[in-house]
Design a protein around this motif. Sequence first.
Motif, short mmCIF file in Angstrom:
data_model
loop_
_atom_site.label_atom_id
_atom_site.label_comp_id
_atom_site.label_asym_id
_atom_site.label_seq_id
_atom_site.Cartn_x
_atom_site.Cartn_y
_atom_site.Cartn_z
N ALA C 465 56.73 51.65 58.19
CA ALA C 465 57.69 51.85 59.28
C ALA C 465 59.12 51.43 58.89
N THR C 466 59.31 50.89 57.65
CA THR C 466 60.64 50.47 57.23
C THR C 466 61.61 51.65 57.29
N PRO C 467 62.78 51.44 57.87
CA PRO C 467 63.73 52.55 57.96
C PRO C 467 64.31 52.90 56.58
N GLY C 468 64.60 54.18 56.41
CA GLY C 468 65.32 54.60 55.20
C GLY C 468 64.42 54.97 54.05
N LEU C 469 63.10 55.03 54.27
CA LEU C 469 62.22 55.39 53.17
C LEU C 469 62.10 56.90 53.07
N GLY C 470 61.91 57.39 51.82
CA GLY C 470 61.58 58.80 51.63
C GLY C 470 60.09 58.94 51.80
N HIS C 471 59.40 59.38 50.73
CA HIS C 471 57.95 59.41 50.89
C HIS C 471 57.36 58.11 50.38
N SER C 472 56.24 57.70 50.93
CA SER C 472 55.63 56.44 50.52
C SER C 472 54.12 56.61 50.47
N THR C 473 53.51 55.83 49.62
CA THR C 473 52.04 55.83 49.55
C THR C 473 51.59 54.39 49.53
N GLY C 474 50.52 54.10 50.19
CA GLY C 474 50.03 52.73 50.20
C GLY C 474 48.52 52.69 50.00
N THR C 475 48.07 51.71 49.27
CA THR C 475 46.62 51.53 49.11
C THR C 475 46.29 50.08 49.38
N LEU C 476 45.05 49.90 49.80
CA LEU C 476 44.53 48.53 49.94
C LEU C 476 43.58 48.32 48.77
N TRP C 477 43.51 47.11 48.33
CA TRP C 477 42.62 46.91 47.19
C TRP C 477 41.89 45.58 47.24
N ALA C 478 40.80 45.58 46.57
CA ALA C 478 40.08 44.32 46.37
C ALA C 478 39.39 44.43 45.02
N LEU C 479 39.01 43.29 44.47
CA LEU C 479 38.30 43.35 43.20
C LEU C 479 36.81 43.53 43.49
N ALA C 480 36.15 44.36 42.67
CA ALA C 480 34.73 44.63 42.89
C ALA C 480 33.97 44.41 41.61
N THR C 481 32.72 43.98 41.77
CA THR C 481 31.87 43.76 40.58
C THR C 481 30.44 44.12 40.98
N PRO C 482 29.67 44.62 40.06
CA PRO C 482 28.28 44.92 40.42
C PRO C 482 27.60 43.64 40.92
N ASP C 483 26.83 43.78 42.03
CA ASP C 483 26.21 42.62 42.65
C ASP C 483 24.89 42.30 41.94
N ARG C 484 24.99 41.49 40.95
CA ARG C 484 23.79 41.09 40.21
C ARG C 484 24.01 39.66 39.74
N PRO C 485 22.99 38.98 39.37
CA PRO C 485 23.16 37.59 38.96
C PRO C 485 24.14 37.48 37.79
N ALA C 486 24.99 36.49 37.87
CA ALA C 486 26.05 36.36 36.90
C ALA C 486 25.52 36.21 35.48
N SER C 487 24.37 35.63 35.35
CA SER C 487 23.89 35.33 34.00
C SER C 487 23.44 36.58 33.26
N THR C 488 23.11 37.63 33.96
CA THR C 488 22.53 38.79 33.30
C THR C 488 23.56 39.60 32.50
N ALA C 489 24.79 39.51 32.87
CA ALA C 489 25.80 40.32 32.15
C ALA C 489 27.15 39.66 32.27
N PRO C 490 28.01 39.95 31.33
CA PRO C 490 29.39 39.44 31.49
C PRO C 490 30.00 40.03 32.75
N SER C 491 30.83 39.20 33.38
CA SER C 491 31.39 39.68 34.64
C SER C 491 32.25 40.90 34.38
#
Lengths: 174, 226, 764
Positions: C465-491
Motif C-alpha cells: 500500500a506504500t504510495p508511489g510504487l510501480g509494480h511490486s511482488t511479495g513472497t512469504l517465506w520460511a525454512l523447510a526441511t524434510p521431517d525425519r530424525p536429525a541423525s539419519t541425514a545431514p540437515s
Amino acid sequence: MSIGQTFLGLLEAGPRHGYDLKRAYDDRFGRDRPLHYGQVYATLSRLLKNGLVEVDGTEPGEGPERKRYAVTDAGVTDVQRWLASPEKPDPYLQSTLYTKVVLALVTGRPANDLLDTQRAEHLRLMRELTRRKNDGDLADQLVCDHALFHLEADLRWLELTAARLDDLRRAVTS
Amino acid sequence: MTGPLLVADDLHRSFGPTPALAGASLSVAAGEIVSIMGPSGSGKSTLLHCLAGIVSPDSGRVAYQDRDVVAMSDRERSALRRSQFGFVFQFGQLVPELTCLENVALPLRLERVRRSEAERRAKDWLDRLEVTELAGKRPGEISGGQGQRVAVARALVTAPRVIFADEPTGALDSLNGERVMRLLTGAARDTRAAVVLVTHEARVAAYADREVVVRDGRTRDLARTA
Amino acid sequence: MRELLIGARMAVTGGRDGWTRALLTALGVGIGVAMLLLAAAVPGALDARQARGDARDDLRLGEPVPAAADTLLVAPLETEFRGRPVRGRLLRPEGPQAPVPPGLTALPRAGEAVVSPALKKVLDSPDGDLFRPRLGGATVTGTIGAQGLAGPHELAFYLGTDSLTDGQAVRLDAFGGGLPGEELGPVLILLVVVIFVVLLLPIAVFLGTAVRFGGERRDRRLAALRLVGADTAMTRRIAAGEAAAGALLGVVVGAALFALARQVAPLVSLWDISVYAADVRPAPALVAVIVLGVPLVAVLVGLIALRGVLIEPLGVTRRAVAPRRRLWWRLILPVTGLALLYPLIGGIRDGGRADYQVAAGVTLLLIGSVALLPWLVDLTVRRLRGGPVGWQLAIRRLQLDSATSARLVNGIAVAVAGTIALQMLFATVEDESTRSTGQDTTRAQAAVQLAPRVDAPAALARLRATPGLGHSTGTLWALATPDRPASTAPSLLVDLRIGDCAALAEYARLGSCTDGDVFLVQGPPDAPPVDAFTPGTRLRVGDGGQEGAGATWSLPTTMPTVPAREDPFGGIQGAILATPAALPLTALGPLGVDFFATFDRTAPDALEHLRNAGASIDRFASVTSMSATTENNRFTNIRRGLYIGATLTLLLIGTSMLVGLLEQLRERRRLLAMLVAVGTRRTTLAWSVFWQAAVPVVIGLALATGFGIALGAVLLRMVGTSVSVDWSVVGLATGLAAAVVLLAVGLGLPALWRLLRADGLRTD
C-alpha cells in the motif's frame, strides 16, 4: 650678403668674365634678387682697386667689357678670413611685430586679431615655400628650409605672445 | 563632388570633467589637405578622433559624404574606417609581431583581400615609399623614420578617400620628418585622397592646403587662402 | 639589504598599476598558499574524523560482556535519507551506569530520540514527515554534540528503547576502543601518493606563474633604476625584494583565505563528507615549510626570470630571438623519472622508501612535460603559416614569444597528464574492486526484507500500500526441511516460498501456474541438490527446521520440477515454491517477507515512503535500494578527493590564465586601440586572443595526453596489471581542461571590449 667675397670665392675655381660671374651668382644665390650689371662691375672695380683680383686677360672683339678676372693671393686670403669669421647673430630686439602688438594693446585695439592675421600670412608664405621646396632641387630645398625655419621661429613667437597676451596687456597698460 | 567630403559641426566632447572639444567645426573637401594646429591639450587629437569615427562626440554632427557618422553603429564605423580612411599616428602603430610587409597588407586583409594579392599591393606601396628593403623585417628592427614610412604605406594601401595623420612626424628628426611629409602629401595628391593632419609644428602644417587652429577646444579658421 | 627594502617598497607603491600588480601577485600566491595549507590540513582533518569515529565505535568482536549495571544494549538502525546515509542507533541501558555515547549528555529514555543538528534540520523542514516514522514516534529531546559526529552534516540519531533484547543487539560497557580501521594497502598508498603529487604540482606551477605577474612592467621600472645609477647586482637584489614582498603579502592573503575556507568548510558537504572548522588544522611543520618556502621560491623564480632579460639603463632587452631551445636537457627530467619508476615495475613493495621513489619519479616525469612544452610549442608554431588575420596575429605573436604562453599552459599540462595517469590507475583498480551485484534494476529498484513474523500477510499488504510504487511482488517465506530424525541425514534446508504466480515467477521459470500449484525448484548445478524433496514428503517448516519445532506440511503428490531463475537480488538457488491455496498459511507460524518494487517515476520520494513503511512495521526492517554494481567504499572516497582536487586545480589554473591574459591585453592596449582605429573588427581581435591561448593549449594537451598515458602505463605495470587506455577518461580530462581555457578566454573578452573603447589612443 657680401657680394665681393662671394665673387672672390667663385673666382677661386678659375678666372671668369664679369658676365659669367653674374650668371653663376644669380644661379646659386640670387633667387629673388638677380644682380644688376652696374653692381657687378662696381664690385669688381673695387676688388681690383684693393688688389684682391687682377685682370687675367682681355678677349679680342667688340663689347664694353671683355676683361677676364682672376683672384689674387690676397683675394684668396680675404675669402678665407670671411668664411672663418662667424656672422653676428641677428638679435631682432626691436622687431616691427613687437611694436605693433604693444601699440595695439596700448590703443585698446584687438591684438589677438593682429596676431592671427600675421600668423595666417606667415603660414601662407610657408606653404608657398614648402611647395617650391618640393618642386625644386637640393639647393632650392636648402634655401627654402632656411626661410621656413625663420618663419617658424616667428610663428612660435606669435603663438607664445598670443598665450601671454593678458600678461602683456597688464604690463603695458599699468 | 558637390559638397565637402567630411564635415564636423559644433562638436563637444569631455573626458571626465575636462572638456576636450567645446564647439569645434571643420569641413574637408575631397583631395584637400587640411592641417589642424594648436598647442598640446587643445583638443586637436580629439577632433581628429571624432572626425574619423574613433570617438563619438557628446554633441554635434560629423558627416562623411552626407552620412551621419555619429549615428552609425560601431560595426558600420569600423567598416568605414577600414574601407574609406587611412591612419598614420605618432608611434606604436605597427604590430610588432608582423613583418613590415604584413603590417602594410593588414588593412587589405581586414577587408578580406586574398593574402597573396594583399601582399603584392603592399609590396608596391613599400616600393613607392622607398622602403622596399624592409619588407621582411619586423618593426623592432627598423628606425623611426622607416617605421613611419611603412605606416604611411599602410595608410595608403587601401586607396582611402581620407588619411588621418596625428603628429606623423612627432617622433622624428627634421630630415626624416620632411621626408615622411613629402611622401605622405605626394602620395595623397597622386591618389586624390584628402588628408587631415594634426600637428603642432608649423613646418609640417605648411604641407597642407590650409590650416585650422584649435584653441581650448574651439576651432578658429584663419583667413582662407588658396 | 637596502635594495631589498627598496624592492619591497616598489612592490606596493607605484600608483594604481603598481597596486593592481601587487594585488594580483598577492592573490595568486595567496590562492596557492591557501591550497597548500588546505592540502596540508587534509590528513589531519581525516584523522580527526577517524578519531571521532573510533570514539563512538560500538562494534564488538570477541568475548561477550555480561549484563551489568554499567552495560548498554546497542543495535544499529542504518538507513538512508534521499541518498544520504543516516547512522541510527537503538539504545537500551541495562543499569544506571550505562555508558553514554560521545556527544550526548545523557542516554535518551524509551520513546525519546537525540538527533544530529543536520537531522534536526531535516525534521524541522517540511520534509520532516518523510523521515519521522523511522524514529518510531519518539520525541526529539536533544541534539548530538560535535564530538559525537563525523562531520557537521552527518545525519545521525540515537533512539532510546526498553524493548531491545540480547539477541538483537550488542552489549557494551564503553563506547570506542573497538578494532582500529583497516590500513590502506600498498596499491592504495601508491594512489594517495600519486594523487598528492598530481594535485600539488599544478599548484606549484601556478605559484611560479603568479610571482611573475606584471614582470614586463617591473623590468621597465628596474631599467629606470639603472638609469639613476643602480648596477646589475643591485637591480637583482631589488627584484628579489620585490618578489619576496609580493610573496609575503601572498602568504598573508593565503592565511586569510585559508582561515576563510576553514570557516566555510563546515557549510560544505561533498559526497556525504563534511568537516568541522576545528578539524582543518595543518601540521605546524608543514605550515612552516609553506610560509617560508613560498617566498623563497618566489625570489628564485623572479631571479631565474631575470636571466633572460638584459636590463640596461635605457630600457629592457629581452634576448630577442630566444636561444634555440635545445631538446637534450629537457629530456633529462622525464628520463630520470622513468628510471626511478622502472625498477618498481612488476610489483611494488611496502615500505617508505618506495613511496618516496614513486613520488620523485612521478614528479620528475610530470615536470618533464613542463620542460618539454616550450620546446614543442616553439617547434610547432615555427611551422605554422597562412590563415585569416586573427590567426596570423596570434601565430606571429607566439613565434616571437612562445615562452609566456607556454608558461600559462604548463599548469594545465601537468594537471591533465596527472589526471589521465591517475584515472587509468583508477579504472583498473576500480575494475578489480567493483563487483557486479547481479541485481536487476529493471525488475526491482528496492527490496524490503522482514524477519519472520506472525502477521506476515498483513505486513506484506501494508508494504504494497506504500504510495508511489510501480509494480511490486511479495513472497512469504520460511525454512523447510524434510521431517525425519536429525541423525539419519545431514540437515537439508530450503526456502519454502509462498506467493502468487507472478511473485513466484521471480524465482523460477514456472511454465504454467495456477493458484494451488506447488513447484520444486532445481538450482544451478553447483547449488545444494533438492532431490530429497520428493512429492509427498512431509516437511517441517519454520524456526530453522529445528526438530520438534514449527509446523509440518506435506508436499503434494504432483509437483513439477522447474529450473531456478535469478531473483532481483541476483541470487539463484533451489527452493519450494507454493501458491497460497496450496497450503494452510495461518498454520505455518511466523513467516518472513521478501518484497520487491519498482517506483513510479512521478513519485520522487517513493523510496523514502517505502523506508517509512518498512520501519513502521519492523524497526529492523531492511530496505535496500538496488543498484547494478557495488564498489569498494574506500575507492569512492579517494576518487571523490581526486575529482574535487582536479576541479579546484583546473579552476586555479584558469584563474592564472585569465590574469595572464588580462595582463597581456593591458600591455598591448595602445596597439589594440590602434588596430581598432584602422577598422579592425572586434571579432578578429577576439579570434586572435583566442588562438593565442588555444594553440599552446592544444599542444600542451597533446603533450599531456602522451605523458599521462605513459605515466599511467608505468603505474599500471607497477601494480602488475595489463595496460589499457580508457579514451573516454582521456577525452574527459582534456575536455575539462579545454573548457577551463575557453572559460578564461570568455571571461577575458569583456576586458578586451573595455580596452578597445575609445580612449585607448589618448596619450595625454
